[in-house]
Design a protein around this motif. Structure first.
Motif, PDB file in Angstrom:
ATOM      1  N   SER A   7       0.802  -1.234   0.000  1.00  0.00           N
ATOM      2  CA  SER A   7       0.000   0.000   0.000  1.00  0.00           C
ATOM      3  C   SER A   7       0.827   1.273   0.000  1.00  0.00           C
ATOM      4  O   SER A   7       0.337   2.325   0.405  1.00  0.00           O
ATOM      5  N   ASP A  42     -14.113  -1.322  -7.009  1.00  0.00           N
ATOM      6  CA  ASP A  42     -13.545  -1.470  -5.665  1.00  0.00           C
ATOM      7  C   ASP A  42     -14.631  -1.834  -4.654  1.00  0.00           C
ATOM      8  O   ASP A  42     -14.390  -2.612  -3.727  1.00  0.00           O
ATOM      9  N   LYS A  43     -15.802  -1.268  -4.818  1.00  0.00           N
ATOM     10  CA  LYS A  43     -16.916  -1.558  -3.915  1.00  0.00           C
ATOM     11  C   LYS A  43     -17.354  -3.014  -4.068  1.00  0.00           C
ATOM     12  O   LYS A  43     -17.597  -3.705  -3.080  1.00  0.00           O
ATOM     13  N   ARG A  80     -14.686  -5.227  -2.522  1.00  0.00           N
ATOM     14  CA  ARG A  80     -14.750  -5.189  -1.060  1.00  0.00           C
ATOM     15  C   ARG A  80     -15.811  -6.171  -0.554  1.00  0.00           C
ATOM     16  O   ARG A  80     -15.567  -6.934   0.380  1.00  0.00           O
ATOM     17  N   GLY A  81     -16.985  -6.193  -1.189  1.00  0.00           N
ATOM     18  CA  GLY A  81     -18.040  -7.122  -0.796  1.00  0.00           C
ATOM     19  C   GLY A  81     -17.646  -8.574  -1.017  1.00  0.00           C
ATOM     20  O   GLY A  81     -17.892  -9.437  -0.168  1.00  0.00           O
ATOM     21  N   THR A 136     -14.577  -9.740  -1.164  1.00  0.00           N
ATOM     22  CA  THR A 136     -13.476 -10.055  -0.250  1.00  0.00           C
ATOM     23  C   THR A 136     -13.996 -10.341   1.147  1.00  0.00           C
ATOM     24  O   THR A 136     -13.533 -11.275   1.814  1.00  0.00           O
ATOM     25  N   LEU A 137     -14.950  -9.555   1.618  1.00  0.00           N
ATOM     26  CA  LEU A 137     -15.542  -9.811   2.938  1.00  0.00           C
ATOM     27  C   LEU A 137     -16.238 -11.162   2.976  1.00  0.00           C
ATOM     28  O   LEU A 137     -16.127 -11.896   3.958  1.00  0.00           O
ATOM     29  N   GLU A 146     -13.602 -13.950   3.117  1.00  0.00           N
ATOM     30  CA  GLU A 146     -12.575 -13.823   4.150  1.00  0.00           C
ATOM     31  C   GLU A 146     -12.339 -15.154   4.860  1.00  0.00           C
ATOM     32  O   GLU A 146     -13.288 -15.849   5.239  1.00  0.00           O
ATOM     33  N   ARG A 153     -10.536 -10.316  -7.718  1.00  0.00           N
ATOM     34  CA  ARG A 153     -10.114  -9.068  -8.380  1.00  0.00           C
ATOM     35  C   ARG A 153     -10.463  -9.088  -9.865  1.00  0.00           C
ATOM     36  O   ARG A 153     -10.987  -8.117 -10.413  1.00  0.00           O
TER      37      ARG A 153
END
Length: 149
Positions: free
Chosen positions: A7, A64-65, A68-69, A71-72, A75, A85
């Motif tokens: 990052s 990205d949104k 994020r969903g 990826t959560l 997890e 991705r």
């Protein structure tokens, strides 16, 4: 360009060339902080894909949104982050319309997750479909089991 590994806020371009199909620029980058290399693609976006929310509000699609969903939901599951991705960042290319309902985005994401991992699928479905009781979870799990047979 932010480094996807550490990052760090900047990276340098090592190599740049047109993609095979000629519609994008492929850039090989290196992070000065961690030294790792990664590839980015730059392409022209003429008209952004618009997402129509449940309340009628329109927003530009944000990969990205979606990532994020996903990826959560995935997890601590054996799901390849690169696959998540790739799905999120190619989603816009797969949609032929200039507008899509948020419900359709959710349906396509669930269809993508279902063969990858049952738990990630159920997690995503619970948020997307707004499960509010144990019965909703059980119904979805039973439907998932019936589809596997």
């Amino acid at each position: 360009m932010r480094c996807p590994y550490c990052s760090a806020p900047d990276s340098r371009v090592v190599n740049s060339r047109a993609s095979d199909d000629g519609t994008s620029i492929r850039r090989r980058r290196e992070c000065p902080a961690c030294g790792r290399r990664f590839t980015t693609y730059e392409r022209a976006q003429l008209e952004p894909l618009m997402v129509v929310k449940r309340g009628g509000e329109r927003q530009a699609f944000n990969p990205d949104k979606l990532l994020r969903g996903l990826t959560l939901a995935a997890e601590k599951r054996p799901v390849d982050p690169a696959a998540l991705r790739a799905f999120a960042y190619t989603f816009e290319d797969e949609v032929s319309a200039s507008e899509i309902a948020s419900e359709e985005v959710g349906r396509r994401a669930m269809a993508f997750l279902r063969p990858l991992d049952d738990v990630a699928y159920i997690r995503f479905a619970s948020v997307y479909r707004k499960f509010d009781s144990l019965e909703h979870f059980l119904e979805e799990i039973q439907g998932l089991q019936a589809g596997d047979e």
